[in-house]
Write a protein that holds these residues in place. Structure first.
Motif, PDB file in Angstrom:
ATOM      1  N   ASP A 173       0.845  -1.191   0.000  1.00  0.00           N
ATOM      2  CA  ASP A 173       0.000   0.000   0.000  1.00  0.00           C
ATOM      3  C   ASP A 173       0.882   1.243   0.000  1.00  0.00           C
ATOM      4  O   ASP A 173       2.113   1.148   0.067  1.00  0.00           O
ATOM      5  CB  ASP A 173      -0.976  -0.027   1.183  1.00  0.00           C
ATOM      6  CG  ASP A 173      -0.261   0.008   2.531  1.00  0.00           C
ATOM      7  OD1 ASP A 173       0.926   0.406   2.569  1.00  0.00           O
ATOM      8  OD2 ASP A 173      -0.875  -0.369   3.542  1.00  0.00           O
ATOM      9  N   PRO A 174       0.298   2.457  -0.077  1.00  0.00           N
ATOM     10  CA  PRO A 174       1.122   3.678  -0.140  1.00  0.00           C
ATOM     11  C   PRO A 174       2.079   3.851   1.029  1.00  0.00           C
ATOM     12  O   PRO A 174       3.111   4.523   0.896  1.00  0.00           O
ATOM     13  CB  PRO A 174       0.065   4.796  -0.163  1.00  0.00           C
ATOM     14  CG  PRO A 174      -1.126   4.157  -0.798  1.00  0.00           C
ATOM     15  CD  PRO A 174      -1.130   2.751  -0.299  1.00  0.00           C
ATOM     16  N   SER A 175       1.762   3.233   2.178  1.00  0.00           N
ATOM     17  CA  SER A 175       2.646   3.359   3.337  1.00  0.00           C
ATOM     18  C   SER A 175       3.775   2.337   3.329  1.00  0.00           C
ATOM     19  O   SER A 175       4.609   2.324   4.234  1.00  0.00           O
ATOM     20  CB  SER A 175       1.835   3.224   4.631  1.00  0.00           C
ATOM     21  OG  SER A 175       1.301   1.910   4.742  1.00  0.00           O
ATOM     22  N   GLY A 176       3.781   1.456   2.315  1.00  0.00           N
ATOM     23  CA  GLY A 176       4.838   0.453   2.225  1.00  0.00           C
ATOM     24  C   GLY A 176       4.517  -0.851   2.922  1.00  0.00           C
ATOM     25  O   GLY A 176       5.385  -1.726   3.025  1.00  0.00           O
ATOM     26  N   LYS A 177       3.279  -1.015   3.390  1.00  0.00           N
ATOM     27  CA  LYS A 177       2.882  -2.253   4.064  1.00  0.00           C
ATOM     28  C   LYS A 177       2.191  -3.195   3.073  1.00  0.00           C
ATOM     29  O   LYS A 177       1.558  -2.743   2.118  1.00  0.00           O
ATOM     30  CB  LYS A 177       1.943  -1.937   5.225  1.00  0.00           C
ATOM     31  CG  LYS A 177       2.582  -1.115   6.336  1.00  0.00           C
ATOM     32  CD  LYS A 177       1.578  -0.868   7.455  1.00  0.00           C
ATOM     33  CE  LYS A 177       2.202  -0.055   8.575  1.00  0.00           C
ATOM     34  NZ  LYS A 177       1.237   0.219   9.679  1.00  0.00           N
ATOM     35  N   LYS A 210      -0.462  -5.240   1.201  1.00  0.00           N
ATOM     36  CA  LYS A 210      -1.884  -4.949   1.011  1.00  0.00           C
ATOM     37  C   LYS A 210      -2.656  -6.251   0.857  1.00  0.00           C
ATOM     38  O   LYS A 210      -2.459  -6.986  -0.111  1.00  0.00           O
ATOM     39  CB  LYS A 210      -2.064  -4.077  -0.223  1.00  0.00           C
ATOM     40  CG  LYS A 210      -3.495  -3.638  -0.467  1.00  0.00           C
ATOM     41  CD  LYS A 210      -3.571  -2.747  -1.685  1.00  0.00           C
ATOM     42  CE  LYS A 210      -5.002  -2.268  -1.942  1.00  0.00           C
ATOM     43  NZ  LYS A 210      -5.071  -1.398  -3.139  1.00  0.00           N
TER      44      LYS A 210
END
Length: 615
Positions: free
Chosen positions: A239-243, A245
């Motif tokens: 995801d955009p936060s780097g986690k 998805k």
């Protein structure tokens, strides 16, 4: 709409017929008819799979047999039902010669009810049988299973009168009770009406719905444990936060997977006979089905939600792809003879998977999984370093070939040779590609040999692609039909069709009776051996056809979905004929380097320096 109308007409017609006042109808006759119908259905389901497997095993490899193969599962159910019903009805009419005396009202109402019940059974078997035919997913306006925007296929589109669901439930129950067997329908084909609907959910409604068991191998399994959200995630999509998805996954009933579920991966290898005319193996998630029992001993089914596969035709490594759109599918890349995939399923808490169904071929899951990952991170690492495949014996794009041997010794691939031309090294002919990357008798262009030009409007049994390349088929031509030179480009057919990731390679074995060095190497070979090209990564490429010229006739065969399995499929060369010309046609992956020509496992020619395939 039309399927609903057909079912209603069958049920109403059956009820009306048995409610008739004519002799031989009425309540008692309708009862006997219902018994015969149920018994005929039981017989049909009992011999359905053995008959289908037998017919598929006997089917040849011609285009006509391929059509029968793709319809075998449906025909193997409906035809035994019809035959059994006719035989049972004749037997009952022969031995039960008298009727019971009821009032006209009782005969009419009872006959209508029992006759309609017979109609429901017959209609249900008809719908299920049609489901196992090579038809569009929404054939006759009926599509039981639909796919949402996240790629989840749910059974939410039943008939007005769900005859197929009723029949599946009826015979599933009978298979474990009155008609019980060691292989009950409820366990080995649970929810058979849904399986029939998914059978037709092919790529764009056009790809093959079935494949012979001999063309598929289940290489092994792996498991991954952890929380459900972790099992639905990987390090390849963040995801955009780097986690990681998580993927949105639902079962056939539309339910989210419960905590305690386990990820099961099945590594499957498809041989060349499983390919489409395009030369690729194409699979949709609905064409694979995991069967097992849950914690309470009830049957469960699951379909793959992700697949591990090579990311491109010649690249290194593997990648994990999600089935998460409205038209999910996976296709093999390049022209290699075999293609391996790892399909991932979710098993319910404490569930026991027992079988994997691949395009309606069922494989028993025995023994333990070969790999057990305690977290998805371990699985992801197995994808990156390819150990996920190598542990199962599946080939990867950068696998190194084992040294092949022949009765006369072998020359290692890439070894040196003092000869600048073809030479005999024992029983292995060695060619040096030289600085121009050219090899005598080997062409890397798609143009038809012998200056053949065909008229698109008179190609007989050949299928022509979008750029007027020969896509599929087999046909014979008089040489005069191939010498037309004043054709416009829109009618001119003078090449074989390539795909975006393959190229054409042609091996000349004979020209006007004169054998090439490659031709002489094939001359004394056994007919049971397959002609193969081999690249520097050890991947093999089967011949897809040939061009044979002799006696004023030219035979052309180019069948990507039916490669040449043995030399017996190739026209024989005779020393007594001086007008024979023969070219074998291959379609390897573009960009690979061809290093050898084999017959079966025996290397008969090596190409020093290699020969790079052009697109």
């Amino acid at each position: 709409m039309w399927m609903n109308i057909i079912v209603i007409l069958i049920v109403l017609g059956s009820g009306a017929a048995w409610a008739s006042k004519a002799r031989g109808f009425g309540l008692f006759s309708a009862f006997l008819g219902l018994v015969c119908t149920i018994a005929a259905g039981a017989i049909a389901f009992a011999i359905w799979e053995p008959l289908a497997y037998y017919v598929m095993g006997q089917a040849g490899t011609s285009a006509g047999w391929r059509f029968l193969e793709d319809s075998t599962w449906g025909l193997s159910l409906i035809l035994p039902f019809i035959v059994s019903l006719i035989v049972l009805r004749l037997g009952v009419d022969m031995f039960v010669t008298k009727n019971l005396d009821f009032s006209d009202t009782t005969n009419m109402l009872g006959g209508a009810v029992l006759g309609a019940a017979s109609g429901v059974v017959a209609a249900g078997i008809v719908v299920i049988s049609l489901g196992f035919m090579r038809l569009p997913p929404d054939a006759l306006g009926y599509q039981l299973v639909t796919v949402d925007r996240d790629g989840n296929a749910t059974a939410d589109g039943g008939l007005w009168l769900p005859a197929d669901r009723i029949v599946a439930t009826l015979y599933g129950h009978l298979s474990e009770s009155s008609f019980s067997t060691d292989t009950p329908l409820a366990v080995f084909q649970p929810d058979v009406h849904e399986q029939a609907a998914r059978f037709r959910m092919t790529y764009e409604g056009k790809s093959r719905p079935t494949v012979k068991p001999s063309e598929v191998q289940l290489l092994g399994r792996y498991t991954v444990t952890g929380k459900v959200n972790d099992l639905l995630s990987d390090a390849f999509l963040l995801d955009p936060s780097g986690k990681p998805k998580p993927q949105t996954v639902k079962d056939a009933a539309g339910n989210s997977p419960p905590e305690g579920s386990t990820l099961l991966g099945c590594v499957v290898n498809f041989r060349s006979g499983a390919k489409e005319k395009s030369g690729s193996v194409i699979v949709t998630p609905s064409q694979l089905r995991l069967i097992g029992t849950d914690a309470d001993g009830h049957p469960f089914t699951a379909h793959p939600f992700a697949v591990v596969a090579p990311p491109d035709a010649v690249g290194v490594g593997l990648y994990r792809f999600r089935f998460n759109d409205k038209s999910p599918f996976i296709a093999s890349l390049g022209g290699s003879s075999e293609a391996a995939f790892a399909f991932e399923f979710l098993v319910p808490p404490n569930g026991t998977p027992t079988h994997l169904v691949i395009k309606n071929d069922r494989f028993e899951l025995t023994g333990d999984a070969k790999k057990k990952f305690k977290a998805v991170q371990e699985r992801d690492q197995g994808v990156r370093d390819r150990s996920l495949f190598t542990a199962m014996g599946a080939a990867t794009t950068d696998a190194k070939p084992a040294t092949a041997s022949t009765s006369g010794g072998s020359t290692p691939s890439g070894g040196s040779s003092s000869s600048s031309t073809a030479a005999d090294a024992g029983n292995v002919v060695v060619f040096n590609a030289g600085v121009n990357n050219q090899i005598e008798g080997v062409s890397r262009i798609a143009t038809l040999p012998f200056n053949i030009i065909l008229n698109k409007s008179a190609v007989k049994g050949l299928e022509i692609g979008g750029k007027n390349g020969i896509r599929d088929g087999q046909s014979s031509f008089d040489t005069k039909e191939t010498e037309i030179r004043n054709l416009g480009q829109e009618l001119r057919v003078d090449s074989f069709e390539k795909t975006k990731d393959t190229g054409i390679v042609q091996l000349t074995l004979s020209t006007d009776g004169a054998r090439s060095l490659l031709g002489r190497s094939v001359e004394a070979a056994e007919d049971i051996l397959a002609p193969l090209l081999v690249d520097d990564a050890g991947r093999t490429y089967e011949a897809l056809g040939y061009v044979y010229k002799a006696g004023g006739t030219i035979d052309i065969r180019f069948t990507p979905d039916r490669p040449l399995r043995t030399l017996s499929e190739v026209p024989a060369l005779s020393r007594g004929k001086r007008d024979q010309s023969l070219v074998l046609v291959f379609r390897p992956t573009a960009g690979v380097t061809i290093t050898a020509f084999q017959l079966g496992s025996k290397v008969v020619a090596r190409f020093e320096g290699g020969m790079k395939v052009q697109n």
